[in-house]
Structures are given as C-alpha cells and as structure tokens.
Motif scaffolding. Structure first.
Motif, short mmCIF file in Angstrom:
data_model
loop_
_atom_site.label_atom_id
_atom_site.label_comp_id
_atom_site.label_asym_id
_atom_site.label_seq_id
_atom_site.Cartn_x
_atom_site.Cartn_y
_atom_site.Cartn_z
N MET A 192 0.83 -1.21 0.00
CA MET A 192 0.00 0.00 0.00
C MET A 192 0.86 1.26 0.00
O MET A 192 0.58 2.23 -0.72
CB MET A 192 -0.94 0.00 1.21
N ARG A 193 1.92 1.23 0.82
CA ARG A 193 2.82 2.39 0.87
C ARG A 193 3.45 2.65 -0.49
O ARG A 193 3.60 3.80 -0.92
CB ARG A 193 3.90 2.18 1.93
N ALA A 194 3.86 1.58 -1.17
CA ALA A 194 4.47 1.73 -2.49
C ALA A 194 3.47 2.30 -3.49
O ALA A 194 3.81 3.17 -4.31
CB ALA A 194 5.00 0.38 -2.98
N ALA A 195 2.22 1.82 -3.43
CA ALA A 195 1.18 2.32 -4.33
C ALA A 195 0.90 3.79 -4.07
O ALA A 195 0.77 4.59 -5.00
CB ALA A 195 -0.09 1.49 -4.17
N LEU A 196 0.82 4.17 -2.80
CA LEU A 196 0.58 5.57 -2.45
C LEU A 196 1.73 6.45 -2.92
O LEU A 196 1.52 7.57 -3.40
CB LEU A 196 0.41 5.70 -0.93
N SER A 197 2.96 5.94 -2.78
CA SER A 197 4.13 6.70 -3.23
C SER A 197 4.09 6.94 -4.72
O SER A 197 4.38 8.06 -5.20
CB SER A 197 5.40 5.95 -2.84
N ARG A 198 3.71 5.91 -5.49
CA ARG A 198 3.64 6.07 -6.95
C ARG A 198 2.55 7.08 -7.33
O ARG A 198 2.74 7.89 -8.24
CB ARG A 198 3.37 4.72 -7.61
N LEU A 199 1.41 7.02 -6.65
CA LEU A 199 0.33 7.95 -6.94
C LEU A 199 0.73 9.39 -6.62
O LEU A 199 0.35 10.32 -7.33
CB LEU A 199 -0.92 7.56 -6.15
N LYS A 200 1.51 9.57 -5.56
CA LYS A 200 2.01 10.91 -5.23
C LYS A 200 2.97 11.41 -6.30
O LYS A 200 2.91 12.57 -6.71
CB LYS A 200 2.70 10.89 -3.87
N GLU A 201 3.86 10.53 -6.77
CA GLU A 201 4.82 10.91 -7.80
C GLU A 201 4.12 11.32 -9.09
O GLU A 201 4.58 12.22 -9.80
CB GLU A 201 5.77 9.75 -8.08
N ARG A 202 3.01 10.67 -9.38
CA ARG A 202 2.24 11.00 -10.59
C ARG A 202 1.26 12.14 -10.34
O ARG A 202 0.47 12.47 -11.22
CB ARG A 202 1.48 9.76 -11.07
N GLU A 203 1.30 12.71 -9.14
CA GLU A 203 0.44 13.83 -8.75
C GLU A 203 -1.04 13.48 -8.82
O GLU A 203 -1.90 14.34 -9.05
CB GLU A 203 0.73 15.05 -9.64
N LYS A 204 -1.34 12.19 -8.59
CA LYS A 204 -2.73 11.76 -8.51
C LYS A 204 -3.25 11.82 -7.07
O LYS A 204 -4.45 11.76 -6.85
CB LYS A 204 -2.88 10.34 -9.06
N LEU A 205 -2.34 11.92 -6.11
CA LEU A 205 -2.67 12.11 -4.71
C LEU A 205 -1.74 13.16 -4.13
O LEU A 205 -0.64 13.38 -4.63
CB LEU A 205 -2.51 10.80 -3.92
N ARG A 206 -2.17 13.79 -3.05
CA ARG A 206 -1.29 14.70 -2.31
C ARG A 206 -1.33 14.34 -0.83
O ARG A 206 -2.35 13.88 -0.32
CB ARG A 206 -1.67 16.16 -2.54
N ASN A 207 -0.24 14.55 -0.18
CA ASN A 207 -0.11 14.21 1.24
C ASN A 207 -0.61 15.37 2.09
O ASN A 207 -0.08 16.47 2.05
CB ASN A 207 1.36 13.92 1.54
N LEU A 208 -1.66 15.12 2.90
CA LEU A 208 -2.25 16.16 3.74
C LEU A 208 -1.72 16.13 5.16
O LEU A 208 -1.98 17.04 5.95
CB LEU A 208 -3.77 16.02 3.75
N GLY A 209 -0.99 15.09 5.50
CA GLY A 209 -0.48 14.90 6.85
C GLY A 209 0.01 13.47 7.00
O GLY A 209 -0.04 12.68 6.05
N ARG A 210 0.47 13.13 8.15
CA ARG A 210 0.99 11.78 8.37
C ARG A 210 -0.14 10.76 8.18
O ARG A 210 -1.10 10.73 8.95
CB ARG A 210 1.58 11.66 9.77
#
Length: 221
Positions: free
Chosen positions: A1-19
């Motif tokens: 899950m962490r790897a998937a979230l990281s890839r989505l962030k790199e592609r700017e499909k998600l943004r990190n709002l906090g921990r």
C-alpha cells in the motif's frame, strides 16, 4: 500500500495532507477531466458539412519516438488519424469547429507545438480514401449496452465488495468504449448506437454512485 501511495504521489494523482492522510489533487488531472467528459463527448457531435480539421507539428525531427507517440496518442483521443507523415486529420463534425478543437488539445501538456488548419471542398474519391483510415475504429456498442444492463440487474441485490467492484469495472469499460469512438459523421458513424450506450451508461452511473455511497457508509459504521 505504501508503495502504491508513493507512486500515486509521484504522478500527482494524490497529495499528502499529513501523516498517513492523503487527498485528491487541488486541480483535477486532465486525464480525469477528459474521462469524466464522456457525456459532452457524445453531445458534441454535429451535422457534417464536408470540411476537415488537420493537425500537425513542424519540429518532428527534434522529437524522440516516445514524444512523437505521445502527440499521436493525444490526437487519437479526439478521433484524429494519421494521413501523411506528421499530418493528422478528422472530419470537422464536432461542435465549435477549428477554434474549439484547438482549445481542447491545448489543455494537455503535450500540445504546445501543434498547428491546426481546415480543409474544404474535398473530392469524393479523396473523401472515401480519408474515411478508410477509420476502418478499424467503427464500433458496435451493443455488447457494452448488454453488459451494462446485465450488470445493473445483477448488482441490485446485496451490497458487497464484489458488487461495488463490478460496477466500477463495468462502468470504466463502458466509459472507455464511449471515448474510443471517433465520432465519425453519418453514414460513416452510428450516432444512434453511441447515444444508446450513453443513455444506458448514464443510468448505470447513477446506480453505481448509489451503491458506492451505501457501501462506504457501511464501512464507516
């Protein structure tokens, strides 16, 4: 899950709002907006006057193969087909004509070097030749309409992970089918068939949203 979230962030499909907290981008991605525009995609078809829209770019020699393919894929999204080297064409039967088509393409990051023009008074022999470039794109959507109707009946029962997964998968399949249609003018296209798919998909989308809303509410209980 962490790897998937990281890839989505790199592609700017998600943004990190906090921990451990993620959200969608502040501005929708252009791919998302294009996919969500499937209703407009169908309604944009107008009567054809026999004119054509041409698209090209002048610096083909400076582009890598991947860059060229990216531009070609972008034009394919709007029903263009390659006529000659670095020259693409489609019937001018989409609302707004040349200015509107130029504006649609310009919203994509890969479109900064496109040049558009219009061609008129095409001889019948040439028109037949040009239309042959879409021979592999003529679609019959009857099977997708049947798939939507069958799934609609199947998923009206108990709301489970399987049912919500199905409506998501089937809905995506139907949207993709709509957006792959090059929207050719009659008699080369089949607008009635495309509109039937659009109407059925609209009903299915409402059903799917209701299912997912109820499913997520159950998950939060």
């Amino acid at each position: 899950m962490r790897a998937a979230l990281s890839r989505l962030k790199e592609r700017e499909k998600l943004r990190n709002l906090g921990r451990g907290i993620y959200g969608l981008p502040e501005k929708p991605m252009i791919e998302w907006s294009f996919n969500r525009s499937w209703r407009d995609y169908v309604e944009e078809i107008i009567q054809w006057s026999g004119h054509w829209v041409l698209a090209s770019w002048s610096n083909n020699a400076k582009l890598s193969r991947s860059e060229s393919l990216s531009k070609e894929d972008l034009l394919h999204r709007y029903g263009f087909r390659k006529w000659r080297p670095q020259l693409f064409i489609r019937p001018d039967n989409i609302t707004g004509g040349l200015p509107a088509m130029r504006q649609r393409i310009a919203t994509w990051s890969a479109a900064d070097q496109f040049e558009f023009s219009e061609m008129r008074q095409v001889e019948m022999k040439l028109e037949t030749h040009l239309m042959s470039h879409w021979n592999d794109s003529v679609q019959n959507h009857d099977n997708i309409v049947s798939l939507l109707n069958d799934s609609l009946l199947k998923t009206r029962g108990e709301i489970t992970g399987e049912t919500v997964a199905e409506v998501l998968s089937v809905g995506r399949c139907a949207v993709k089918s709509v957006l792959k249609n090059p929207r050719l003018p009659e008699p080369y296209g089949n607008h009635a068939n495309l509109r039937e798919l659009s109407t059925t998909l609209a009903t299915y989308e409402v059903h799917g949203l209701e299912l997912w809303t109820q499913y997520l509410e159950k998950c939060l209980e």
